[in-house]
Motif scaffolding. Structure first.
Motif, PDB file in Angstrom:
ATOM      1  N   GLY A   1     137.252  84.488 108.575  1.00  5.67           N
ATOM      2  CA  GLY A   1     138.630  84.494 108.097  1.00  5.67           C
ATOM      3  C   GLY A   1     139.301  85.850 107.988  1.00  5.67           C
ATOM      4  O   GLY A   1     140.331  85.979 107.342  1.00  5.67           O
TER       5      GLY A   1
ATOM      6  N   HIS B   1     127.896  78.740 117.655  1.00 11.39           N
ATOM      7  CA  HIS B   1     127.688  80.121 117.193  1.00 11.39           C
ATOM      8  C   HIS B   1     127.206  80.060 115.741  1.00 11.39           C
ATOM      9  O   HIS B   1     127.861  79.473 114.873  1.00 11.39           O
TER      10      HIS B   1
ATOM     11  N   LEU C   1     129.685  78.867 110.620  1.00  8.67           N
ATOM     12  CA  LEU C   1     129.904  79.469 109.303  1.00  8.67           C
ATOM     13  C   LEU C   1     131.124  78.864 108.604  1.00  8.67           C
ATOM     14  O   LEU C   1     131.166  78.781 107.380  1.00  8.67           O
TER      15      LEU C   1
ATOM     16  N   GLY D   1     138.200  86.768 114.039  1.00  2.53           N
ATOM     17  CA  GLY D   1     139.661  86.729 114.074  1.00  2.53           C
ATOM     18  C   GLY D   1     140.258  86.213 115.369  1.00  2.53           C
ATOM     19  O   GLY D   1     141.428  86.488 115.669  1.00  2.53           O
TER      20      GLY D   1
ATOM     21  N   MET E   1     122.897  89.050 111.574  1.00  3.59           N
ATOM     22  CA  MET E   1     123.438  90.205 110.861  1.00  3.59           C
ATOM     23  C   MET E   1     122.422  90.532 109.777  1.00  3.59           C
ATOM     24  O   MET E   1     122.663  90.338 108.571  1.00  3.59           O
TER      25      MET E   1
ATOM     26  N   HIS F   1     123.517  84.641 115.908  1.00  2.41           N
ATOM     27  CA  HIS F   1     123.976  86.020 115.675  1.00  2.41           C
ATOM     28  C   HIS F   1     123.351  86.523 114.375  1.00  2.41           C
ATOM     29  O   HIS F   1     123.711  86.075 113.290  1.00  2.41           O
TER      30      HIS F   1
ATOM     31  N   GLY G   1     135.838  80.705 114.255  1.00  4.02           N
ATOM     32  CA  GLY G   1     135.395  79.993 113.065  1.00  4.02           C
ATOM     33  C   GLY G   1     136.557  79.363 112.339  1.00  4.02           C
ATOM     34  O   GLY G   1     136.863  78.184 112.496  1.00  4.02           O
ATOM     35  N   SER G   2     137.259  80.169 111.531  1.00  6.43           N
ATOM     36  CA  SER G   2     138.365  79.652 110.716  1.00  6.43           C
ATOM     37  C   SER G   2     139.426  78.976 111.563  1.00  6.43           C
ATOM     38  O   SER G   2     139.954  77.926 111.185  1.00  6.43           O
TER      39      SER G   2
ATOM     40  N   SER H   1     132.193  78.856 115.410  1.00 16.91           N
ATOM     41  CA  SER H   1     131.257  79.421 114.442  1.00 16.91           C
ATOM     42  C   SER H   1     131.023  78.423 113.307  1.00 16.91           C
ATOM     43  O   SER H   1     131.939  78.086 112.554  1.00 16.91           O
TER      44      SER H   1
ATOM     45  N   PRO I   1     131.554  92.712 110.303  1.00 16.27           N
ATOM     46  CA  PRO I   1     130.762  91.494 110.093  1.00 16.27           C
ATOM     47  C   PRO I   1     130.492  91.226 108.613  1.00 16.27           C
ATOM     48  O   PRO I   1     130.428  92.137 107.810  1.00 16.27           O
ATOM     49  N   GLY I   2     130.330  89.948 108.309  1.00 19.05           N
ATOM     50  CA  GLY I   2     129.989  89.570 106.938  1.00 19.05           C
ATOM     51  C   GLY I   2     130.764  88.370 106.430  1.00 19.05           C
ATOM     52  O   GLY I   2     130.256  87.618 105.599  1.00 19.05           O
TER      53      GLY I   2
ATOM     54  N   ASP J   1     133.885  88.285 118.702  1.00 18.81           N
ATOM     55  CA  ASP J   1     133.563  87.584 117.453  1.00 18.81           C
ATOM     56  C   ASP J   1     134.371  88.145 116.284  1.00 18.81           C
ATOM     57  O   ASP J   1     134.133  89.276 115.859  1.00 18.81           O
TER      58      ASP J   1
ATOM     59  N   ASP K   1     125.787  82.144 112.462  1.00 22.35           N
ATOM     60  CA  ASP K   1     125.783  83.462 111.831  1.00 22.35           C
ATOM     61  C   ASP K   1     124.757  83.547 110.711  1.00 22.35           C
ATOM     62  O   ASP K   1     124.880  82.845 109.705  1.00 22.35           O
TER      63      ASP K   1
HETATM   64  C1  DX5 Z   1     131.619  87.375 111.047  1.00 28.58           C
HETATM   65  C2  DX5 Z   1     130.857  86.378 111.883  1.00 28.58           C
HETATM   66  C3  DX5 Z   1     131.757  85.546 112.710  1.00 28.58           C
HETATM   67  C4  DX5 Z   1     132.652  84.642 111.899  1.00 28.58           C
HETATM   68  C5  DX5 Z   1     133.921  84.473 112.671  1.00 28.58           C
HETATM   69  O1  DX5 Z   1     130.741  88.228 110.415  1.00 28.58           O
HETATM   70  O2  DX5 Z   1     129.972  87.029 112.772  1.00 28.58           O
HETATM   71  O3  DX5 Z   1     131.054  84.784 113.677  1.00 28.58           O
HETATM   72  O4  DX5 Z   1     132.086  83.395 111.639  1.00 28.58           O
HETATM   73  O5  DX5 Z   1     134.826  83.798 111.872  1.00 28.58           O
HETATM   74  P1  DX5 Z   1     136.387  83.856 112.116  1.00 28.58           P
HETATM   75  O6  DX5 Z   1     136.641  83.229 113.459  1.00 28.58           O
HETATM   76  O7  DX5 Z   1     136.929  83.054 110.967  1.00 28.58           O
HETATM   77  O8  DX5 Z   1     136.816  85.292 112.083  1.00 28.58           O
END
Ligand code: DX5
Ligand code: ZN
Length: 218
Positions: free
Chosen positions: A145, A33, A10, A177, A68, A66, A197-198, A8, A141-142, A175, A35
């Protein structure tokens, strides 16, 4: 099917975005990915068209976008124009989901539907054959981490069952954690695509972290 890894963006360093895009290009990752958050559907605002266009300029892999955002129908053509290959909308943001999916496909993109953690799998029963990707949110979502929600395993099993019974070809994406502790169990339950992501970008060696997720076997 061999599972796919979708880092991700993000969680990337936006001041070094090209460097991080190249890292993904040269890694074992399969997709980007991306966001998009509008500050309405989710409390946070991420980035929009100019940034996606900049990513696309360097990205050599599938762009998994993705959304949101509220009322995503307004921007389907714009996301196609900035380089989306897969466009995922939230079930909770679409009053006429079937129509939205057809509009995404009419632009030549694959159509995805994301479900919030509280939304049951059963709401997709009558549309599952029109979907290329189901994104199960394993956090609210939002934000990146956040901690993984354990109820996701049960939903993967239910979704896998719905896909098989209906003859759908939809892939299951997880998607939120995702890390090395839950990846194996997610794949055993039936996941096809892991977003991270993280876990990738906060690690000492993101390329190796991606390789580690890719090599998880079940
Ligand atoms: C959350 C996003 C995810 C996010 C995942 O709202 O849709 O794609 O970037 O990030 P991690 O892997 O850090 O949970
Ligand atoms: Zn996402």
């Amino acid at each position: 099917m061999e599972h796919l890894i979708a880092p991700s963006v993000l969680a990337a360093d936006f001041a070094n975005l090209q460097r991080d895009v190249e890292m993904i290009n040269h890694s074992e990752a399969d997709w980007f990915h991306i966001d998009v958050m509008d500050g309405l559907f989710v409390p946070n605002i991420s980035f929009g068209m100019p940034v996606i266009k900049a990513i696309k300029k360097h990205a050599q892999k599938t762009m998994d976008v993705h959304l949101m955002i509220e009322n995503p129908d307004r921007y389907i053509v714009d996301f196609k124009n900035v380089g989306a290959d897969i466009l995922t909308v939230h079930y909770e943001a679409c009053t006429h989901l079937h129509r939205t999916l057809q509009a995404i496909k009419a632009e030549g993109m694959q159509a995805g539907v994301a479900l919030n953690p509280h939304t049951p799998i059963a709401v997709l029963e009558d549309v599952i054959r029109d979907i290329d990707l189901v994104c199960l949110m394993s956090v609210n979502p939002g934000f990146g981490g956040q901690s993984f929600i354990e109820n996701t395993y049960k939903k993967i099993i239910q979704l896998k069952d719905l896909i098989e019974k209906s003859g759908s070809t939809a892939k299951i994406e997880i998607d939120g954690g995702v890390n090395d502790k839950n990846a194996g169990k997610l794949l055993v339950a039936g996941a096809d695509v892991l977003v991270a992501g993280s876990f990738v970008f906060k690690s000492d060696n993101p390329t190796e972290t991606i390789a580690g997720l890719k090599s998880v076997s079940i």
